[in-house]
Scaffold this active site. Structure first.
Site, mmCIF file in Angstrom:
data_model
loop_
_atom_site.group_PDB
_atom_site.id
_atom_site.type_symbol
_atom_site.label_atom_id
_atom_site.label_comp_id
_atom_site.label_asym_id
_atom_site.label_seq_id
_atom_site.Cartn_x
_atom_site.Cartn_y
_atom_site.Cartn_z
ATOM 1 N N LYS A 211 -8.096 -2.705 -13.716
ATOM 2 C CA LYS A 211 -7.608 -3.169 -12.541
ATOM 3 C C LYS A 211 -7.962 -4.621 -12.729
ATOM 4 C CE LYS A 211 -6.995 -1.665 -8.303
ATOM 5 N NZ LYS A 211 -6.352 -0.266 -7.821
ATOM 6 N N ASP B 35 -1.242 -2.599 -5.869
ATOM 7 C CA ASP B 35 -2.309 -2.263 -5.073
ATOM 8 C C ASP B 35 -2.013 -3.264 -3.774
ATOM 9 O OD1 ASP B 35 -5.128 -0.676 -5.151
ATOM 10 O OD2 ASP B 35 -5.473 -2.743 -4.388
HETATM 11 P P1 NDP Z 1 -0.599 -2.525 1.114
HETATM 12 O O1 NDP Z 1 -0.817 -4.047 0.963
HETATM 13 O O2 NDP Z 1 0.587 -2.112 1.086
HETATM 14 O O3 NDP Z 1 -1.233 -2.316 2.802
HETATM 15 C C1 NDP Z 1 -2.649 -2.638 3.078
HETATM 16 C C2 NDP Z 1 -2.971 -2.284 4.478
HETATM 17 O O4 NDP Z 1 -4.022 -2.457 4.880
HETATM 18 C C3 NDP Z 1 -2.279 -3.488 5.230
HETATM 19 O O5 NDP Z 1 -1.713 -2.826 6.602
HETATM 20 C C4 NDP Z 1 -3.157 -4.304 5.570
HETATM 21 O O6 NDP Z 1 -3.094 -5.006 6.764
HETATM 22 C C5 NDP Z 1 -4.321 -3.510 5.731
HETATM 23 N N1 NDP Z 1 -5.891 -3.998 5.765
HETATM 24 C C6 NDP Z 1 -6.266 -4.710 4.575
HETATM 25 N N2 NDP Z 1 -7.252 -5.365 4.879
HETATM 26 C C7 NDP Z 1 -7.634 -4.776 6.046
HETATM 27 C C8 NDP Z 1 -8.838 -4.724 6.981
HETATM 28 N N3 NDP Z 1 -9.823 -5.588 6.393
HETATM 29 N N4 NDP Z 1 -8.829 -4.288 8.201
HETATM 30 C C9 NDP Z 1 -7.637 -3.614 8.603
HETATM 31 N N5 NDP Z 1 -6.578 -3.321 7.934
HETATM 32 C C10 NDP Z 1 -6.494 -3.956 6.603
HETATM 33 O O7 NDP Z 1 -1.974 -2.014 0.284
HETATM 34 P P2 NDP Z 1 -1.779 -0.340 -0.230
HETATM 35 O O8 NDP Z 1 -1.437 0.479 1.018
HETATM 36 O O9 NDP Z 1 -1.025 -0.074 -1.552
HETATM 37 O O10 NDP Z 1 -3.494 -0.037 -0.133
HETATM 38 C C11 NDP Z 1 -4.397 0.421 0.699
HETATM 39 C C12 NDP Z 1 -5.597 0.804 0.224
HETATM 40 O O11 NDP Z 1 -5.205 1.936 -0.751
HETATM 41 C C13 NDP Z 1 -6.288 -0.154 -0.930
HETATM 42 O O12 NDP Z 1 -7.639 0.206 -0.813
HETATM 43 C C14 NDP Z 1 -5.650 0.353 -2.429
HETATM 44 O O13 NDP Z 1 -6.674 0.054 -3.355
HETATM 45 C C15 NDP Z 1 -5.732 1.755 -2.147
HETATM 46 N N6 NDP Z 1 -4.805 2.469 -2.957
HETATM 47 C C16 NDP Z 1 -3.585 2.102 -3.410
HETATM 48 C C17 NDP Z 1 -2.908 2.770 -4.173
HETATM 49 C C18 NDP Z 1 -1.255 2.559 -4.291
HETATM 50 O O14 NDP Z 1 -0.729 3.318 -4.931
HETATM 51 N N7 NDP Z 1 -0.816 1.599 -3.477
HETATM 52 C C19 NDP Z 1 -3.262 4.064 -4.813
HETATM 53 C C20 NDP Z 1 -4.551 4.342 -4.782
HETATM 54 C C21 NDP Z 1 -5.344 3.501 -3.616
HETATM 55 P P3 NDP Z 1 -2.864 -6.805 6.822
HETATM 56 O O15 NDP Z 1 -1.036 -6.771 6.604
HETATM 57 O O16 NDP Z 1 -3.374 -7.377 8.088
HETATM 58 O O17 NDP Z 1 -3.639 -7.639 5.564
HETATM 59 O O1 2IT Z 2 -5.958 2.489 -6.932
HETATM 60 C C1 2IT Z 2 -5.088 2.789 -7.524
HETATM 61 O O2 2IT Z 2 -5.141 4.098 -8.131
HETATM 62 C C2 2IT Z 2 -3.677 2.012 -7.636
HETATM 63 N N1 2IT Z 2 -3.708 0.991 -6.983
HETATM 64 C C3 2IT Z 2 -2.675 2.641 -8.416
HETATM 65 C C4 2IT Z 2 -2.854 2.506 -9.814
HETATM 66 C C5 2IT Z 2 -1.689 2.749 -10.657
HETATM 67 O O3 2IT Z 2 -1.705 2.480 -11.760
HETATM 68 O O4 2IT Z 2 -0.661 3.385 -10.249
#
Ligand code: NDP
Ligand code: 2IT
Length: 445
Positions: A126, A166
């Site tokens: 990561k 992420d």
């Molecule tokens: P994004 O940046 O696309 O979106 C994050 C979202 O979460 C935004 O709407 C943000 O709001 C909100 N957020 C962040 N912090 C907070 C908080 N403290 N309280 C409320 N809302 C909050 O990120 P992702 O959707 O990619 O990631 C979301 C989660 O999923 C993370 O934990 C990430 O590690 C996990 N994840 C992502 C993957 C991926 O493929 N993208 C794969 C597996 C897991 P704001 O704009 O206000 O910050």
């Molecule tokens: O937390 C996760 O699994 C991710 N942000 C996606 C990682 C990836 O390599 O697609």
């Protein structure tokens, strides 16, 4: 915990003082491992536990860039190459002001077990930066990404370490990062990054994969109890990549998603989320969730507060770590929740998980439920390696098969260890054993 686990955990605390999220992630895995260590003394002999907690390599670097006002800005960049027993290091990059080494280590540690659970040939890593893309112009984001890659490029590669997105890193950022990698190395090495655009090496379904996968996992879990998502009231926290596509899939399966959020508050839309509107607000305008209600008069925006106060049957935390506390779990229970499925990484605090499980709520940990994203990244790498691109339906079918098999592996492992329905235990043990066995085979490295 067992003595071997106690000793190793004490060492983790001593070696990584103050890294509370990392300690939390290790503790959560260790709490499941007692019976495995008793059954398999060879793990202790080869110090697998100690080795699995210590990243293979940790890179920290300065990222200087110039903002639109001509001011020099400095951020800190990280890449923690955690474990490569199963394949090249693989995992996302997070750009958020809260990023520090402990956060990246917790995410890297989780990633090792998650990637193992997918059954695919990927190790865990990561990275990221405390850079805050919010409020930055496209030009500023590009210059930051170029500077970040100017150091990172020497550490990554198709066979070495393959970053992706992420929080704060989506298609735009992956584009700028890939462009700079290509320029510096003079190589069109497609599989060095995943989450690429569809015209330059990306995979169909990668954008949707994490959110879709989490909902597919929820569906499998409910199905195992003879239930389904059809007609259920659902809450999805966040409004980013994972949240949007979790909402899309939940609606496609007949659920009614009534609430979503960002860090400033949450929106309640009793008519069900208008996904086209939400996508326009977030993906096109790059706006805030409050902008949604300006164009949807019957929806309500609640500033601050907790999204988990909205009564729902299924809760999908898809925002960030520790966003669902014990208090929130109590609210959810009062509202009649039957399943909590983690789309985000470690969004539920340990006491909240314990309370939900004791109360008979189905609980799916992120390392199983959100593995669809990284699994589809591995499918993107396969397509890049064979210079091919697959159709949406074929790729989506592969994702479905992977999520069903992760679900079944977790369920079977939990049963084998005498705790049917305990997906936390099942995921931790099944993930750990796959990595641990590879580490044994590879010797003391
Ligand atoms: P994004 O940046 O696309 O979106 C994050 C979202 O979460 C935004 O709407 C943000 O709001 C909100 N957020 C962040 N912090 C907070 C908080 N403290 N309280 C409320 N809302 C909050 O990120 P992702 O959707 O990619 O990631 C979301 C989660 O999923 C993370 O934990 C990430 O590690 C996990 N994840 C992502 C993957 C991926 O493929 N993208 C794969 C597996 C897991 P704001 O704009 O206000 O910050
Ligand atoms: O937390 C996760 O699994 C991710 N942000 C996606 C990682 C990836 O390599 O697609």
């Amino acid at each position: 915990m067992d003595t071997a686990l106690d000793t190793t955990f004490a060492q983790v605390l001593r070696r990584s003082p103050g890294e509370v999220e990392f300690h939390q992630a290790v503790r959560e895995v260790f709490d499941s491992l007692g019976p495995v260590l008793r059954k398999n003394p060879q793990y202790a002999d080869a110090a697998v536990l100690e080795r699995i907690c210590e990243p293979e390599r940790q890179i920290i670097f300065r990222v200087p860039w110039v903002d639109d006002a001509g001011r020099v800005r400095i951020n800190r960049g990280f890449r923690v190459e955690y474990n490569s027993a199963l394949g090249p290091f693989k995992g996302g990059l997070r750009f958020h002001p809260s990023v520090n080494l402990g956060i990246i280590k917790f995410l890297g540690f989780e990633q090792v077990f998650k990637n193992a659970l997918t059954g695919m040939p990927i190790g865990g890593g990561k990275g990221g930066s405390d850079f805050d893309p919010r409020g930055c112009s496209d030009g500023e984001v590009m210059r930051f990404c170029q500077s970040f890659m100017t150091e990172l490029y020497r550490h990554i590669g198709e066979y070495t370490d393959v970053p992706a997105g992420d929080i704060g890193v989506g298609g735009r950022e992956i584009g700028y990062l890939f462009g700079q990698y290509k320029r510096i190395t003079n190589r069109y090495e497609s599989a060095v990054l995943t989450g690429k655009g569809l015209t330059w090496g990306g995979s169909l379904v990668r954008t949707e994969a994490t959110g879709y996968g989490a909902v597919l996992f929820a569906q499998e879990m409910l199905k195992a109890r003879g239930e389904s998502l059809e007609g259920r009231r659902v809450a999805v926290s966040g409004a980013g990549n994972v949240a949007i596509y979790a909402i899309e899939k939940a609606q496609a399966l007949g659920a009614r998603v009534v609430t979503f959020s960002d860090s400033s508050g949450y929106v309640v839309d009793e008519d069900g989320v208008d996904l086209d509107l939400l996508k326009d607000v977030k993906e096109v305008q790059r706006g805030r969730v409050a902008d949604y209600v300006d164009r949807r008069p019957r929806a309500e925006f609640v500033a601050g507060g907790s999204i988990w106060d909205v009564p729902v049957e299924v809760a999908l935390p898809c925002a960030t770590q520790n966003e669902l506390t014990e208090e929130d779990a109590k609210s959810l229970l009062r509202g009649g929740v039957v399943a909590v499925v983690e789309g985000a990484n470690m969004p539920t605090t340990a006491d909240a998980v314990a309370l939900l499980q004791e109360s008979g709520v189905l609980f799916a940990p992120g390392k199983a439920a959100n593995a669809g994203g990284v699994a589809t990244s591995a499918l993107e790498m396969q397509q890049n390696a064979s210079r091919d691109s697959w159709s949406f339906d074929y790729t989506a079918d592969r994702l479905t098969q992977i999520m069903v098999s992760i679900h079944d592996r977790c369920a079977q492992t939990a049963e084998e260890y005498g705790e049917p329905g305990n997906y936390v235990l099942g995921a931790n043990i099944a993930g750990f054993q796959r990595v641990a066995n590879a580490m044994l085979a590879l010797g003391i490295v």
